[in-house]
Design an enzyme around this catalytic site. Structure first.
Site, PDB file in Angstrom:
ATOM      1  N   ARG A  76     -16.297  25.330   5.625  1.00 32.72           N
ATOM      2  CA  ARG A  76     -17.237  25.894   4.603  1.00 32.72           C
ATOM      3  C   ARG A  76     -18.422  26.723   5.128  1.00 32.72           C
ATOM      4  O   ARG A  76     -18.986  26.055   6.222  1.00 32.72           O
ATOM      5  CB  ARG A  76     -17.518  25.007   3.697  1.00 32.72           C
ATOM      6  CG  ARG A  76     -16.433  24.396   2.774  1.00 32.72           C
ATOM      7  CD  ARG A  76     -16.826  22.800   2.486  1.00 32.72           C
ATOM      8  NE  ARG A  76     -16.701  21.881   3.496  1.00 32.72           N
ATOM      9  CZ  ARG A  76     -17.431  20.639   3.578  1.00 32.72           C
ATOM     10  NH1 ARG A  76     -17.925  20.283   2.546  1.00 32.72           N
ATOM     11  NH2 ARG A  76     -17.517  19.977   4.707  1.00 32.72           N
TER      12      ARG A  76
ATOM     13  N   CYS B 258     -15.134  34.625   0.508  1.00 27.42           N
ATOM     14  CA  CYS B 258     -13.767  34.111   0.510  1.00 27.42           C
ATOM     15  C   CYS B 258     -13.105  33.897  -0.592  1.00 27.42           C
ATOM     16  O   CYS B 258     -12.203  34.803  -0.909  1.00 27.42           O
ATOM     17  CB  CYS B 258     -13.926  32.831   1.335  1.00 27.42           C
ATOM     18  SG  CYS B 258     -14.551  32.949   2.860  1.00 27.42           S
TER      19      CYS B 258
ATOM     20  N   LYS C 102      -3.714  28.433   3.494  1.00 32.85           N
ATOM     21  CA  LYS C 102      -4.920  28.942   3.259  1.00 32.85           C
ATOM     22  C   LYS C 102      -5.234  29.564   1.891  1.00 32.85           C
ATOM     23  O   LYS C 102      -6.231  29.235   1.156  1.00 32.85           O
ATOM     24  CB  LYS C 102      -5.254  30.162   4.240  1.00 32.85           C
ATOM     25  CG  LYS C 102      -6.611  30.713   4.291  1.00 32.85           C
ATOM     26  CD  LYS C 102      -7.753  29.616   4.336  1.00 32.85           C
ATOM     27  CE  LYS C 102      -9.161  30.184   3.898  1.00 32.85           C
ATOM     28  NZ  LYS C 102      -9.970  30.344   5.050  1.00 32.85           N
TER      29      LYS C 102
ATOM     30  N   ALA D   6     -20.096  22.593 -12.896  1.00 32.24           N
ATOM     31  CA  ALA D   6     -20.303  23.896 -13.812  1.00 32.24           C
ATOM     32  C   ALA D   6     -21.279  24.713 -13.596  1.00 32.24           C
ATOM     33  O   ALA D   6     -22.200  24.081 -13.332  1.00 32.24           O
ATOM     34  CB  ALA D   6     -19.972  23.587 -15.547  1.00 32.24           C
TER      35      ALA D   6
ATOM     36  N   THR E 250      -7.924  35.145   7.399  1.00 37.34           N
ATOM     37  CA  THR E 250      -6.974  34.902   6.078  1.00 37.34           C
ATOM     38  C   THR E 250      -6.364  36.011   5.845  1.00 37.34           C
ATOM     39  O   THR E 250      -6.861  37.054   5.806  1.00 37.34           O
ATOM     40  CB  THR E 250      -8.125  34.660   4.805  1.00 37.34           C
ATOM     41  OG1 THR E 250      -8.963  33.104   5.491  1.00 37.34           O
ATOM     42  CG2 THR E 250      -7.322  34.362   3.647  1.00 37.34           C
TER      43      THR E 250
ATOM     44  N   GLU F  93      -8.116  28.705   9.003  1.00 35.44           N
ATOM     45  CA  GLU F  93      -9.386  27.944   9.220  1.00 35.44           C
ATOM     46  C   GLU F  93      -9.873  27.683   7.675  1.00 35.44           C
ATOM     47  O   GLU F  93      -9.758  28.276   6.893  1.00 35.44           O
ATOM     48  CB  GLU F  93     -10.348  28.992   9.726  1.00 35.44           C
ATOM     49  CG  GLU F  93     -11.594  28.421  10.103  1.00 35.44           C
ATOM     50  CD  GLU F  93     -11.585  27.052  10.623  1.00 35.44           C
ATOM     51  OE1 GLU F  93     -11.089  27.043  11.896  1.00 35.44           O
ATOM     52  OE2 GLU F  93     -12.194  26.006  10.248  1.00 35.44           O
ATOM     53  N   PHE F  94     -10.368  26.299   7.772  1.00 36.22           N
ATOM     54  CA  PHE F  94     -10.655  25.869   6.390  1.00 36.22           C
ATOM     55  C   PHE F  94     -12.347  25.708   6.206  1.00 36.22           C
ATOM     56  O   PHE F  94     -12.715  25.111   5.187  1.00 36.22           O
ATOM     57  CB  PHE F  94      -9.895  24.541   5.890  1.00 36.22           C
ATOM     58  CG  PHE F  94      -8.499  24.961   5.969  1.00 36.22           C
ATOM     59  CD1 PHE F  94      -7.957  25.542   4.647  1.00 36.22           C
ATOM     60  CD2 PHE F  94      -7.690  24.704   6.791  1.00 36.22           C
ATOM     61  CE1 PHE F  94      -6.624  25.948   4.868  1.00 36.22           C
ATOM     62  CE2 PHE F  94      -6.131  24.770   6.870  1.00 36.22           C
ATOM     63  CZ  PHE F  94      -5.961  25.450   6.063  1.00 36.22           C
TER      64      PHE F  94
ATOM     65  N   ASP G  76     -16.730  41.191  20.382  1.00 37.39           N
ATOM     66  CA  ASP G  76     -16.941  41.819  18.979  1.00 37.39           C
ATOM     67  C   ASP G  76     -17.216  43.311  19.405  1.00 37.39           C
ATOM     68  O   ASP G  76     -17.846  43.745  20.419  1.00 37.39           O
ATOM     69  CB  ASP G  76     -18.046  41.184  18.289  1.00 37.39           C
ATOM     70  CG  ASP G  76     -18.108  41.362  16.823  1.00 37.39           C
ATOM     71  OD1 ASP G  76     -17.750  40.656  16.062  1.00 37.39           O
ATOM     72  OD2 ASP G  76     -17.981  42.619  16.429  1.00 37.39           O
TER      73      ASP G  76
ATOM     74  N   LYS H  79     -24.522  30.324  -2.154  1.00 42.55           N
ATOM     75  CA  LYS H  79     -24.637  28.937  -2.498  1.00 42.55           C
ATOM     76  C   LYS H  79     -25.780  28.457  -1.322  1.00 42.55           C
ATOM     77  O   LYS H  79     -26.165  29.112  -0.522  1.00 42.55           O
ATOM     78  CB  LYS H  79     -23.140  28.234  -2.020  1.00 42.55           C
ATOM     79  CG  LYS H  79     -22.858  28.262  -0.651  1.00 42.55           C
ATOM     80  CD  LYS H  79     -21.726  27.520  -0.304  1.00 42.55           C
ATOM     81  CE  LYS H  79     -21.341  27.373   1.089  1.00 42.55           C
ATOM     82  NZ  LYS H  79     -20.216  26.715   1.499  1.00 42.55           N
TER      83      LYS H  79
HETATM   84  C1  UGA Z   1     -14.530  28.254   0.815  1.00 42.82           C
HETATM   85  C2  UGA Z   1     -13.572  27.051   1.175  1.00 42.82           C
HETATM   86  O1  UGA Z   1     -14.201  26.161   0.484  1.00 42.82           O
HETATM   87  C3  UGA Z   1     -13.413  26.818   2.620  1.00 42.82           C
HETATM   88  O2  UGA Z   1     -12.564  25.782   2.583  1.00 42.82           O
HETATM   89  C4  UGA Z   1     -12.695  28.229   3.167  1.00 42.82           C
HETATM   90  O3  UGA Z   1     -12.389  28.018   4.709  1.00 42.82           O
HETATM   91  C5  UGA Z   1     -13.552  29.221   2.910  1.00 42.82           C
HETATM   92  O4  UGA Z   1     -13.987  29.543   1.730  1.00 42.82           O
HETATM   93  C6  UGA Z   1     -13.087  30.289   3.541  1.00 42.82           C
HETATM   94  O5  UGA Z   1     -12.077  30.859   2.848  1.00 42.82           O
HETATM   95  O6  UGA Z   1     -13.545  30.878   4.583  1.00 42.82           O
HETATM   96  P1  UGA Z   1     -17.123  28.843   1.345  1.00 42.82           P
HETATM   97  O7  UGA Z   1     -16.942  30.239   0.791  1.00 42.82           O
HETATM   98  O8  UGA Z   1     -17.902  28.774   2.341  1.00 42.82           O
HETATM   99  O9  UGA Z   1     -15.798  27.963   1.476  1.00 42.82           O
HETATM  100  O10 UGA Z   1     -17.815  28.058   0.118  1.00 42.82           O
HETATM  101  P2  UGA Z   1     -17.649  27.029  -0.948  1.00 42.82           P
HETATM  102  O11 UGA Z   1     -18.186  25.885  -0.375  1.00 42.82           O
HETATM  103  O12 UGA Z   1     -16.274  26.802  -1.177  1.00 42.82           O
HETATM  104  O13 UGA Z   1     -18.151  27.433  -2.257  1.00 42.82           O
HETATM  105  C7  UGA Z   1     -17.941  28.643  -2.989  1.00 42.82           C
HETATM  106  C8  UGA Z   1     -18.659  29.041  -4.269  1.00 42.82           C
HETATM  107  O14 UGA Z   1     -18.185  28.205  -5.259  1.00 42.82           O
HETATM  108  C9  UGA Z   1     -19.935  29.048  -4.131  1.00 42.82           C
HETATM  109  O15 UGA Z   1     -20.551  30.272  -4.664  1.00 42.82           O
HETATM  110  C10 UGA Z   1     -20.305  27.707  -4.816  1.00 42.82           C
HETATM  111  O16 UGA Z   1     -21.525  28.029  -5.276  1.00 42.82           O
HETATM  112  C11 UGA Z   1     -19.174  27.684  -5.663  1.00 42.82           C
HETATM  113  N1  UGA Z   1     -19.070  26.220  -6.501  1.00 42.82           N
HETATM  114  C12 UGA Z   1     -18.623  25.369  -5.494  1.00 42.82           C
HETATM  115  C13 UGA Z   1     -19.347  26.070  -7.784  1.00 42.82           C
HETATM  116  O17 UGA Z   1     -19.667  26.952  -8.638  1.00 42.82           O
HETATM  117  N2  UGA Z   1     -19.076  24.726  -8.312  1.00 42.82           N
HETATM  118  C14 UGA Z   1     -18.595  23.855  -7.245  1.00 42.82           C
HETATM  119  O18 UGA Z   1     -18.362  22.625  -7.799  1.00 42.82           O
HETATM  120  C15 UGA Z   1     -18.546  24.106  -6.040  1.00 42.82           C
END
Ligand code: UGA
Length: 433
Positions: free
Chosen positions: A151, A260, A204, A252, A118, A148-149, A26, A323
């Site tokens: 969370r 992301c 992605k 909701a 990404t 990469e996927f 880094d 989250k």
């Molecule tokens: C997201 C994707 O889920 C991953 O697969 C991906 O790798 C990642 O982005 C990335 O691009 O690096 P992440 O940002 O860690 O992951 O968070 P999520 O779990 O997807 O949640 C995203 C947002 O959606 C949060 O603010 C969460 O509160 C909100 N959310 C999620 C809702 O409002 N409702 C839901 O039902 C689910």
């Protein structure tokens, strides 16, 4: 591993766990010093243990030297960030370009470079040309793109047991290299999809666009439910039993934030525009607007509960991270709402189980409390905006004993309205009567 943020640090520790010798690079000296000392600079369950285990094994270390990393690696993973450009929808590729430009002239021997960041479709092809032009080993440097996927909050699990691996390759050598690196996961049954470079880049952003669309779909239903005096949580539950729809990402509430989903759908629209197919993704503009409208609606509900004005009202905000199980506050809906209430004259006290430091750094003008009860003391209104387990499990009677007024906005549909109302609370939520 070039770049040791959420993605790179996780991947470095997980690759060590899989038996490889790993160096994480880094340009941030402070980050490298902390990681080298086993001090993870962000909150991620299971990762601190894996980091310390890796360091103790002697097979994981961190550096700020590109020479060191280039000399060391047979495989180089590029894990740097691609934030949104200031004032534009497009992705800022400065860090990706810097990583490839710094690495390329230092590659004198056969190796594999794997992009994990990404990026907009077409970036990998540009980076392949850059490697060919600037790497002394020229055509002996193979390039692959393997998105990469993971969370946040589930990063270790998602890296060691991913749903799928996507290998974007331009030749058989790159595919062979990736299959060797991920042999343990492939043997354990993780499906592999081999594509060209552009398809891998698109997988992605398409995945994140789909997830964002699903969340905005249910939030659009929440808007209709509010108008029709219906209950979006019951609607969502009923939809979830249809296997074709599924219940995940159908909660909701205040909508999506983080580093992301928001920036990826915007960068996707920007790239589609450059490719001349902006109409294909114009629906994402609506996905973005529905998402941002939820924040306005949460503020409206709060204002209704405080008799039309925030001036001088004490408001407790529970949740700052975008989250639960994360200390990431990038584009956090909770902090956006908190900050707007503050601007409108409310006396806001914020509490989050993990994100206090990152929240304070980004929103120094807000006031922070050391616990849920401290934030809620004498509050005229409580807003639950990030559904941490400790908020879901709150006892309405206990919280009721410290507030001035029993009024709550459940921004994540995570509390039971019946028990809160039974304890004398005025309870309001997004998409529920
Ligand atoms: C997201 C994707 O889920 C991953 O697969 C991906 O790798 C990642 O982005 C990335 O691009 O690096 P992440 O940002 O860690 O992951 O968070 P999520 O779990 O997807 O949640 C995203 C947002 O959606 C949060 O603010 C969460 O509160 C909100 N959310 C999620 C809702 O409002 N409702 C839901 O039902 C689910």
């Amino acid at each position: 591993m070039l770049g040791t943020g959420y993605l790179g640090a996780t991947h470095a520790a997980c690759m060590t766990e899989l038996g490889f010798d790993v160096v994480g690079l880094d340009v941030d000296r402070d980050k490298v010093a902390r990681l080298s000392a086993g001090d993870l600079p962000f909150f991620e369950p299971e990762l601190p243990e894996l980091l310390c285990k890796g360091l103790a094994s002697g097979r994981l270390r961190f550096t700020t030297s590109y020479e060191d990393a280039a000399d060391f690696g047979d495989v180089h993973f590029v894990c740097v960030g691609t934030p949104q450009k200031l004032g534009e929808n497009a992705a800022d590729l400065t860090h990706v370009a810097a990583a490839f430009s710094s690495l390329a002239p230092l590659l004198p021997r056969r190796c594999l470079v794997v992009g994990k960041s990404t990026v907009p479709a077409g970036t990998a092809a540009l980076m392949a040309r850059l490697l060919l032009a600037h790497a002394p080993a020229a055509e002996h440097v193979a390039l692959a793109w393997s998105p990469e996927f993971l969370r946040e909050g589930n990063a270790v699990h998602d890296t060691l047991r991913p749903d799928r691996l996507v290998f974007g390759v331009a030749d058989a050598e790159a595919e062979r290299g990736l299959r060797e690196v991920y042999a343990a996961l492939i043997e354990a049954g993780v499906p592999v999809v081999v594509t060209d470079l552009a398809t891998a880049e698109l997988v992605k952003v398409a995945a994140n666009a789909f997830l964002a669309t699903k969340i905005s779909f249910i939030n659009a239903m929440a808007e209709v439910c509010e108008a029709a005096r219906a209950d979006v949580t019951k609607l969502s539950e009923a939809l979830s039993y249809d296997n074709r729809i599924g219940g995940r990402f159908l909660n909701a509430g205040l909508g999506f934030g983080g580093g992301c989903l928001p920036k990826d759908i915007r960068a996707f629209m920007a790239r589609a525009g450059e490719l001349g197919v902006d109409q294909a993704l114009s629906f994402l503009r609506e996905v973005d607007s529905i998402n941002l409208r939820r924040r306005d609606r949460a503020i409206d509900l709060a204002r209704e509960l405080t008799d039309g004005t925030f001036a001088g009202k004490r408001v407790a905000v529970l949740g700052a991270a975008f989250k639960p199980n994360s200390d990431d506050v990038r584009d956090s809906p909770a902090l956006d709402v908190a900050s707007r209430l503050h601007q409108q004259g409310a006396l806001v006290e914020v509490y989050d189980p993990q994100a206090m430091d990152s929240a304070r750094a980004r929103f120094p003008h807000l006031s922070y409390a050391a616990s849920t009860l401290a934030a809620s003391r004498d509050a005229d209104l409580v807003l639950m905006l990030t559904e941490w387990a400790e908020f879901r499990e709150l006892d309405p009677a206990v919280l009721g004993s410290v507030v001035r007024q029993r009024r709550i906005v459940d921004g994540r549909n995570a509390l039971d309205p019946v028990s809160w109302r039974a304890a004398g609370w005025q309870y309001r939520a997004l998409g529920r009567p």
